[in-house]
Design an enzyme around this catalytic site. Sequence first.
Site, mmCIF file in Angstrom:
data_model
loop_
_atom_site.group_PDB
_atom_site.id
_atom_site.type_symbol
_atom_site.label_atom_id
_atom_site.label_comp_id
_atom_site.label_asym_id
_atom_site.label_seq_id
_atom_site.Cartn_x
_atom_site.Cartn_y
_atom_site.Cartn_z
ATOM 1 N N LYS A 204 0.869 -1.174 0.000
ATOM 2 C CA LYS A 204 0.000 0.000 0.000
ATOM 3 C C LYS A 204 0.907 1.226 0.000
ATOM 4 O O LYS A 204 1.711 1.410 0.915
ATOM 5 C CB LYS A 204 -0.912 -0.017 1.225
ATOM 6 C CG LYS A 204 -1.902 1.132 1.248
ATOM 7 C CD LYS A 204 -2.831 1.014 2.439
ATOM 8 C CE LYS A 204 -3.821 2.159 2.490
ATOM 9 N NZ LYS A 204 -4.638 2.100 3.720
ATOM 10 N N GLU A 242 7.630 -6.817 0.772
ATOM 11 C CA GLU A 242 6.474 -6.679 1.677
ATOM 12 C C GLU A 242 5.505 -7.846 1.491
ATOM 13 O O GLU A 242 5.020 -8.431 2.455
ATOM 14 C CB GLU A 242 5.725 -5.368 1.390
ATOM 15 C CG GLU A 242 6.317 -4.137 2.003
ATOM 16 C CD GLU A 242 5.941 -3.981 3.478
ATOM 17 O OE1 GLU A 242 5.384 -4.919 4.064
ATOM 18 O OE2 GLU A 242 6.225 -2.905 4.026
ATOM 19 N N LYS A 257 -2.157 -1.603 -3.781
ATOM 20 C CA LYS A 257 -3.044 -0.440 -3.726
ATOM 21 C C LYS A 257 -2.205 0.821 -3.770
ATOM 22 O O LYS A 257 -1.286 0.913 -2.965
ATOM 23 C CB LYS A 257 -3.868 -0.499 -2.434
ATOM 24 C CG LYS A 257 -4.826 0.670 -2.263
ATOM 25 C CD LYS A 257 -5.603 0.551 -0.955
ATOM 26 C CE LYS A 257 -6.585 1.716 -0.833
ATOM 27 N NZ LYS A 257 -7.331 1.708 0.410
ATOM 28 N N TYR A 322 -14.765 0.904 -7.119
ATOM 29 C CA TYR A 322 -16.024 1.643 -6.963
ATOM 30 C C TYR A 322 -16.870 1.543 -8.232
ATOM 31 O O TYR A 322 -18.049 1.871 -8.220
ATOM 32 C CB TYR A 322 -15.731 3.113 -6.617
ATOM 33 C CG TYR A 322 -14.918 3.229 -5.350
ATOM 34 C CD1 TYR A 322 -15.535 3.126 -4.103
ATOM 35 C CD2 TYR A 322 -13.534 3.349 -5.390
ATOM 36 C CE1 TYR A 322 -14.797 3.175 -2.932
ATOM 37 C CE2 TYR A 322 -12.780 3.406 -4.223
ATOM 38 C CZ TYR A 322 -13.411 3.317 -3.007
ATOM 39 O OH TYR A 322 -12.677 3.341 -1.854
HETATM 40 ZN ZN LIG Z 1 -5.543 3.338 7.895
#
Ligand SMILES: [Zn+2]
Length: 335
Positions: A204, A242, A257, A322
């Site tokens: 992220k 990661e 993300k 979305y």
């Molecule tokens: Zn958070």
Amino acid sequence: MSRGILTAMPFPKTRMRRLRASKGLRGLVREARLHADQLILPLFVAEAGSGREPIASMPGVDRLSIAELVKEAQDAAAFGIAGVMLFGVPGEKDGQGTGAWEEDGIVQAATRAIKLAEPELLVITDVCLCEYTDHGHCGVLGDDGTVDNDATLELLARTAASHVRAGADVIAPSDMMDGRVGAIREELDADGFHTTPILAYSAKFASAFFGPFRDAADSTPAFGDRSGYQMDPANGREAVREALLDVEEGADMVMVKPALAYGDVIAAVKQATGLPVAAYNVSGEYAMVKAAAAAGYLDEASTVMEILTSLRRAGADTIVSYHAKDAARWLAEQS
Ligand SMILES: [Zn+2]
């Protein structure tokens, strides 16, 4: 030159256009496909207020009451979407983010309501503290004012367990603390939830594309930014590291993300882990398309389908978006 790729016969014997000549041929050789059952719809559920509260920077996305959330989830299920991902907007916040693990907290109550109405639809819960802390950071603060990694782990694990008790099918930690996947796995196993999978937000990035989400979830940090725990957008190799660490700690699926500017990271993580990979087509990516479409600069449906298909091509098995409901509708219309 690798065998299997025919490069030995140049033009005019080889003509790439032959397989593009008709809809049937193009379909026959299409490499990446998108299905509604690969899509996850993110939803914001708010404790305060009632009904639907529009989010200005995300046209078509609302903050929902639990009753409206259930309707939205039923719609998603009717379109064949695999699941919904829940983000809570609590009525009250504090320094620790205690609202995150309350048994009758907003996400816990919303999860119960959806599982009651639509038992087959997957409920995936975001696990983080930033929507619940008054300072807006993803963990508790230490004496030096930075996020205390190790003190946060137990709170995240507690939050995850409360979600599973409420009926969550998949737990998705998004905080980017070191060791949180292992801490959550240990807690879930100790509570008897051996079968609940963890979808880790492994890579992220500290991204400008999250801007509209912070309006939606009311989670803008009160000071500083998240670069002390989220990743530097410049780093691809670190993203793979990661992801591999999360796999070692027990992640069942890993996520990248944002998605649109990170196709290389999705591909690298897929190759390195071999695990199912999710890509999160985030709020800013959505807002860009909606704004350009509203201005008449882009055709919304074809742009969205191209973006989502490109994430499949990059290696994403699952896409959080979305656009999920619209995309599922467009897919149904095509077939
Ligand atoms: Zn958070």
